[in-house]
Each structure stands twice: as structure tokens, then as C-alpha cells.
Enzyme design. Structure first.
Site, PDB file in Angstrom:
ATOM      1  N   ASP A 535      34.871  70.341  47.855  1.00 15.88           N
ATOM      2  CA  ASP A 535      33.570  71.003  47.974  1.00 15.88           C
ATOM      3  C   ASP A 535      33.421  71.615  49.354  1.00 15.88           C
ATOM      4  OD1 ASP A 535      32.270  68.917  49.772  1.00 15.88           O
ATOM      5  OD2 ASP A 535      32.792  67.679  48.053  1.00 15.88           O
ATOM      6  N   GLU A 615      69.339  74.012  44.633  1.00 14.27           N
ATOM      7  CA  GLU A 615      67.885  73.955  44.848  1.00 14.27           C
ATOM      8  C   GLU A 615      67.556  73.895  46.341  1.00 14.27           C
ATOM      9  OE1 GLU A 615      66.287  71.945  40.697  1.00 14.27           O
ATOM     10  OE2 GLU A 615      67.047  70.619  42.269  1.00 14.27           O
TER      11      GLU A 615
END
Ligand code: GLA
Length: 727
Positions: A535, A615
Site C-alpha cells: 500500500d 542458465e
């Protein structure tokens, strides 16, 4: 000055770049809300109000028999309870005689340069010159209670903030039964209400509902703003889309219980309200005491949702986030949580750090499990001292070794909680939030620590600051992993129990403020089981928040899409994790996971021992991409190109100068004999010439935005494509 006062100090016109907000104190001193929308001049828009005699809509005494004058029909700034407005109210007061009534009338105003502050609460700030403040004084008709309505005008950003302070100037106690921060009354029009709802690991999924006479309401009584409903909502014209239509955002700068609702009244007017949830809330105001309700950040867009989002991204980035990392690149981190969970030792952590450093990762974050007795989530919270046996030495030693590798060192903390199986609980059982005589609800086997108490905050400040200093901690992941219930504080009298939930949030804010003052270079990442406390209030302390515990790249498309309506990408914590994904079991490519995480603060959360050499090469490439694109993704304008749910999902960043744009497209479903994929850019300068990275063509921004491009090959399922346009 963006605040224009007319009609002998009764008409207030707040001007922003593209919009106008107006209110008028009428001859009965009722503060009417007369207009909010596309820019107008300073004419008194009270003329838009059509008054008729509405049955069963009563008349205040000053109406003197005029049956067309009713608080039940008028658009107002501070509708209050019990005196004839039967719609949803902002304020309700219980007086010394037990009566429940409040009738606030205009009594004066003050205009100031610069942003207002709210004691103990987060609020948009400025350097004292970039915004204007209007404070309107409202007096309660039959008691000595004053309400101050705060309006902050950030003109350029199209933002108006609201907050309320209620002061008891009388000599008798009153109880605030309800004190919401903002009311928006729309006299005309049909609106939709967009909310962002979800659950743990699936937060902020937009939901759009037409506002009618059935009340639409979301909120939280969980003690945090919650995974389930985000404290930010949009009221928009029913026809509004990304690029057209009137849109009004309401975004609460508060991290606890909240309510947001919208409803049409009997005359077709729409009222939207936002503030602290009145459920299980009451606030005692003794003579001379006051209460501050948190800030609501309003923003209006005359051109749809994209512009509204840009306005929120800018205001939150520039006037809510603070600190050393407000505008700077965040370190690429590797977090050990999904790599090890609780099963690690110092060597394992150093091994991850060593490999990460070689790949260009810049910070090791030691997650849960490093302290007290904490090999599972059944114990240890509250004992914020290192488990030297597990780590094979002190935290300072571990941190020193990581710093020696040229990396920063970050640490997971959950200071607002306590485990019953902890030394802290054994020493201070009275510090846990629980109701005497009632067996408490455990969640993740833990209890909430009573941060409304000064002694608890002092203890935490001392312990945590010692820890941060000793171990030279650069970053903290500040977690909170349960909802609050059984609310009670041993330090407060019975008449104040309705204040505890709010005081817990104030306590948390105060502790964070103290820590950040003592450690101004600390980077804080907010977290609550992922995005349970995502928030605007938290952004005042933490410029980034772990967006979700769900790290699946495909689910993240949805979660990050919903998050983007209000919150800037710079605030979104996003990591590349292992496959099959730990939350969904889905397998996506390393490249796609990287592309999705690039729309966030970026980092890794996997065991590098299990990553292939191939990777690892990709990690190096992703690190390079992060550095290349970071200023664009962190501070650029974000465009939602294609919402998740179709064949693909896409979003785009455009830099301020409109010289560089990056679009990411992720295929989410595959079909045999597929249709081609066509996509168009947004936000480019129509006059500038751009080269597109995927086909090498040079066209004007106008052409890329209007005609777009067709991919030469249709990507497969979960494959992603980066498309760059550069002048
Ligand atoms: C929460 C966080 C996770 C992790 C765990 C540790 O769930 O969201 O990322 O830190 O706590 O217990």
C-alpha cells in the site's frame, strides 16, 4: 497558486493541470462538493445542484421550512452521521450523553504553501514549494468538536490529497465511532468501481462492477491492508478504458484496517468513501485530544486508466517514496528462501553468495531461519539474535565474508510478531496481542506483538539497531506473516480497546521511522507473505515491496498487471525462481522468468547449485539486461498493452524523453495453426523516427503506434519476446 478562493472565502477551487475540484460553503455553512472533473474556471458550480422536495429526506432547522433543502440529497465534503443524511457517512461521534450525532459546518479556512504533514502517519511530501495546502475548519453544531479538512494540491501531477483531523475542544469526553478520510459525491453520471482483490499468492486481481444502489464495499479488518483487498480503488465512467474516459482514483496511504465503498443514492448520485474501517474501531478523545485520519490520495484522469496510473506512479515515486534508494538503481539480489527454506547453514549461504557474485548479482539476502530457535515456523519470532551454531559464526562474520565478495548483505526480519516458543514470549507474555481469558487464534503458529506499547517499540529499536549496526546490514526484508485478531493491549484501558488496531499501525510506522532515521542508507523491502501489505503507506518507508509469494512467471503477469494500476514498477519486488515453480508447479523458460522479473526490482530466488551452466550464462545476460533497461523500467512510463487472460500478455516502458521504449510480450496459450501476433507501441513521439529491434525497420512513432508490427514467428507457449524501439 493552485487553490483559488472566491465568494468571500466560501468558494474553493482547486486547480490541477487537467482537472478542477471545487467546494462551496453555502449560506447554511454546509460544505458542498460542487465539482470534480475536467478543468473549468472558478465559476461557482453549486448551480449544478438541483434541489427538489424529496419525500422522506428531512430538512435541517436552518432550512426554515424549505423542503427542498436536505442533507440527504446534497453533495458534501464531510457527511456526518445521525443528523439527516442517511447515506454512508464519514464521521460518527458518540457524545458524553451517549447520543450519536455529528453535524459539521464551515467555520473558516487557511491556505498554505507546501504539503501538510500528518503526525505519525505517512503522507505525500514535497520540498515546501511543489504543492499547496488548504485547511478547512468545520465546527460541530452542538458540541465543542472541530474537524480540520486537509486538501493537498499537487497541480502538475493531477493529484489532490485529503485527510481529516478531529479535535475535542470541549471539556467532556467523546468517542469517535467512525472517522473516514474522504468522501467523493458525484452528482451526475454512471460509474464503475474497480477494485483489486485476491488472496495470498494471488493478489490484486482487478474486478470491475457497475455502481448501482446496492452498496459495493471492500476493506480489511485483518490488521494489515491485506492480500484480499487493496486500499486503492477507481471510480470511472462506465465507458472508460485505458485511453479514454473520466477516471477517479482513491488510494489510501495506510497499512491497516480500511474501508472503501461506493453506492448510488435514491436520486442517482454516487458516493464513494475511503478511510479506516469503522468495524471494531472507536477512538476516545478526552478534552483537548485529537485524532488524525490517514491520507487519501485522489487523482483524476480525463483520458482513461493509463493516464491515471501514470499520475499515481509519479506521485508515489516522487512524493511518497523516500530515502537513499528513492530514485536509484536497487541492487540485484539473491534471496535464499526458495533455495533452502529453513534448511541452511553458513556454508550453504556463502556458497550461494560466491556463485552469485561471479554472475554479477549484487546482494545476498538471508531470509527466515537465521535467528533464535528457528528451524521451522513454529518458534523463534522475537529472538532477534543470530543462531551461531547454524551459521557457524556470528552474523557480523557472515556479513563480513559477503561484503568481502563485493556484495551487499540483506536480512529478513519479522519484528511485529512473536512466537510463543521464544525467549521473548517467556520473558514478556504480556507483550503479545491476545484477549485475557480467551485462547487466541494462532496463524502460522504465531501471535502479534503489541507495537502499540512504547516499551515494545523501544526493545525492538534497541535490538534491531544493534543487529543492523553490528552486522553492517544493507537491506532488510520487513515481513509480517499473519492477520491480526483477538485484539487487545495490556497497556491500554478498556475504553481504548477500539484504538488498538490503529495504534499497532502507528507503532509500526514509528518504529520504522526511528530505524530509518538511524540508518538512512538502509534499503527496506516491505513484505507480508508477499503482497499482503502492498500500500501507499508502506511506500513511505519501503521503496519496494515483495509483490507476491507467487513467483510463477505466468501468475505474476496477472499479479503485476493488477499492481500496476496504482503502484510504480520501482516498488514491485520480483524474482526469477526455479522450475517447476514452487507455488504452481508450472515450467517456464529461464528467459521468460527473467523478462517478467525485469518489470520489478529484479532478483533471484533459487539454488544456484541446481542451475545449469547454460542458465548461468542466461543469468549473466539478464544481469546485463537489468543494467541496460533499469532506468527505463524504474522511472519510465508504464503502459498496459495487453491484459492477461488472452493469448498473450504485454506491457511497455517508455522513457521520459520518448527516445527509448521496451515492450515485453509473453505468450500464455498456444494453438495449432496459430493466428499471427500483432502488436502496436504506445507512448512514442509520433514525429520521431524509431528503429525496432525485432525487424530492424525504421518508422515514425506514429506508424509504430497506429500500424504496429507483426511478429515474423508466433512464439510458443510461455515464450516471451522483448521489443525495443530506439530513436
Ligand atoms: C513470507 C515471505 C517469504 C519468506 C517467508 C519466510 O511468507 O513472503 O518470502 O520470507 O515469509 O518465512
Amino acid at each position: 497558486m493552485a487553490i483559488l478562493v472566491g465568494e468571500e472565502g466560501r468558494l474553493f477551487t482547486l486547480q490541477t493541470a487537467d482537472g478542477t475540484y471545487q467546494m462551496y460553503a453555502d449560506e447554511k455553512n454546509v460544505l458542498l462538493h460542487t465539482y470534480y472533473g475536467k478543468k473549468i474556471e472558478t465559476e461557482n458550480m453549486a448551480e449544478l445542484i438541483c434541489r427538489t422536495d424529496v419525500g422522506f429526506a428531512g430538512n435541517p432547522p436552518e432550512a426554515a421550512g424549505d423542503r427542498t433543502y436536505s442533507l440527504d440529497c446534497l453533495p458534501q465534503e464531510l457527511p456526518s452521521g445521525g443528523v439527516g443524511d442517511y447515506r454512508e457517512e464519514c464521521v460518527c461521534i458518540k457524545h458524553a450523553d451517549g447520543s450519536l450525532a455529528a453535524d459539521f459546518r464551515f467555520a473558516g479556512y487557511e491556505v498554505r504553501k507546501g504539503a501538510y504533514k500528518l503526525p505519525g502517519l505517512p503522507a505525500l511530501y514535497d520540498g515546501g514549494q511543489e504543492s499547496d495546502t488548504l485547511v478547512i475548519t468545520m465546527r460541530e453544531k452542538a458540541s465543542d468538536v472541530t474537524a480540520y479538512l486537509y486538501y493537498g494540491v499537487f497541480e502538475r501531477e493531477n493529484v489532490i490529497t485529503r485527510a481529516v483531523r478531529v479535535e475535542n475542544n470541549g471539556d467532556k469526553e467523546i468517542v469517535l465511532e467512525r472517522c473516514l478520510s474522504a468522501c467523493l459525491d458525484f452528482q451526475y453520471g454512471s460509474y464503475d468501481f474497480i477494485t483489486f482483490c485476491g488472496r495470498h499468492a494471488m493478489e490484486r486481481v482487478p474486478e470491475r462492477t457497475a455502481i448501482g444502489r446496492t452498496k459495493l464495499e471492500i476493506g480489511s479488518l485483518r490488521g494489515t491492508s491485506s492480500h484480499q483487498y487493496n486500499p486503492a480503488v477507481i471510480c470511472c465512467e462506465a465507458t472508460a478504458g485505458e485511453e479514454h474516459g473520466d477516471c477517479y482514483g482513491l488510494c489510501l496511504a495506510y497499512s491497516g484496517n480500511f474501508l472503501a465503498c461506493a453506492q448510488m443514492d435514491q436520486r442517482g448520485q454516487t458516493r464513494a468513501l475511503m478511510g479506516i474501517h469503522p468495524g471494531r474501531f472507536s477512538y476516545l478523545l478526552k478534552a483537548g485530544e485529537s485524532f488524525d485520519a490517514p491520507q487519501v490520495i485522489l487523482s483524476y484522469s480525463d483520458e482513461g486508466l493509463t493516464k491515471l496510473s501514470h499520475q499515481y506512479h509519479r506521485i508515489l515515486r516522487n512524493h511518497m517514496c523516500r530515502g537513499a534508494y528513492q530514485h536509484s538503481k536497487r541492487p540485484i539480489l539473491i534471496n535464499n528462501w526458495e533455495a533452502t527454506y529453513f534448511d541452511f547453514n553458513g556454508e550453504k549461504i556463502l556458497n550461494i553468495a560466491r556463485q552469485a557474485a561471479e554472475l554479477g548479482i549484487e546482494m545476498l539476502v538471508l531470509d527466515d531461519g537465521w535467528f533464535g530457535k528457528r528451524d521451522s515456523d513454529y518458534s523463534g519470532l522475537g529472538d532477534w539474535y543470530v543462531n551461531e551454531r547454524k551459521l557457524g559464526g556470528s552474523l557480523a562474520q557472515l556479513s563480513g565474508k559477503i561484503h568481502d565478495m563485493g556484495m551487499k548483505f540483506g536480512l529478513w526480519l519479522e519484528p511485529e510478531m512473536i512466537s510463543e516458543d521464544s525467549d521473548l514470549y517467556r520473558r514478556h507474555p504480556e507483550w503479545a496481542v491476545r484477549i485475557p481469558g480467551r485462547e487466541p487464534n494462532r496463524s502460522r503458529s504465531q501471535l502479534v506483538l503489541d507495537l502499540s506499547r512504547g516499551d515494545v517499540r523501544d526493545y525492538l529499536f534497541e535490538t534491531l539497531s544493534g543487529l543492523l549496526r553490528e552486522a553492517s546490514v544493507d537491506y532488510v526484508k520487513w515481513d509480517v506473516n499473519r492477520s491480526t485478531c483477538d485484539v487487545y493491549s495490556n497497556a491500554l484501558g478498556r475504553e481504548r480497546m477500539g484504538e488498538v488496531s490503529h495504534r499497532l499501525i502507528l507503532g509500526m510506522y514509528e518504529l520504522l521511522e526511528r530505524l530509518l532515521t538511524a540508518f538512512p542508507n538502509l534499503l527496506l523491502e516491505g513484505c507480508s507473505g508477499g503482497g499482503g501489505r502492498f500500500d501507499a503507506g508502506m511506500l513511505y518507508y519501503a521503496p519496494q515491496i515483495w509483490c507476491s509469494d507467487n513467483t510463477d512467471a505466468v501468475n505474476r503477469l496477472q499479479i503485476q498487471y493488477g499492481t500496476s494500476f496504482f503502484y510504480p514498477v520501482s516498488a514491485v519486488g520480483s524474482h526469477v525462481s526455479a522450475v517447476p515453480n514452487h507455488q504452481t508447479g508450472r515450467i517456464t523458460s529461464f528467459a521468460t522468468r527473467g523478462h517478467v522479473a525485469l518489470a520489478g526490482s529484479f532478483g533471484y530466488e533459487l539454488d544456484l547449485n541446481k542451475v545449469t551452466e547454460e542458465e548461468k550464462e542466461l543469468v549473466k545476460q539478464q544481469v546485463a539486461q537489468f543494467h541496460k533497461y533499469n532506468s527505463l523500467t524504474r522511472e519510465g512510463d508504464y503502459y498496459r498493452i495487453q491484459a492477461p487472460g488472452g493469448r498473450f500478455s504485454a506491457w511497455e516502458f517508455v522513457d521520459e524523453a520518448k527516445e527509448h521504449a521496451l515492450l515485453t510480450l509473453v505468450m500464455t496459450s498456444a494453438e495449432g495453426n496459430p493466428f499471427p501476433v500483432h502488436i502496436a507501441a504506445k507512448g512514442l513521439d509520433p514525429e520521431k523516427q524509431y528503429r525496432c529491434s525485432v525487424n530492424g525497420q525504421v518508422h515514425s512513432g506514429r506508424t509504430w503506434m497506429n500500424a504496429g508490427l507483426t511478429l515474423a514467428r508466433v512464439p510458443g507457449e510461455y515464450e516471451s519476446v522483448l521489443i525495443e524501439w530506439e530513436v
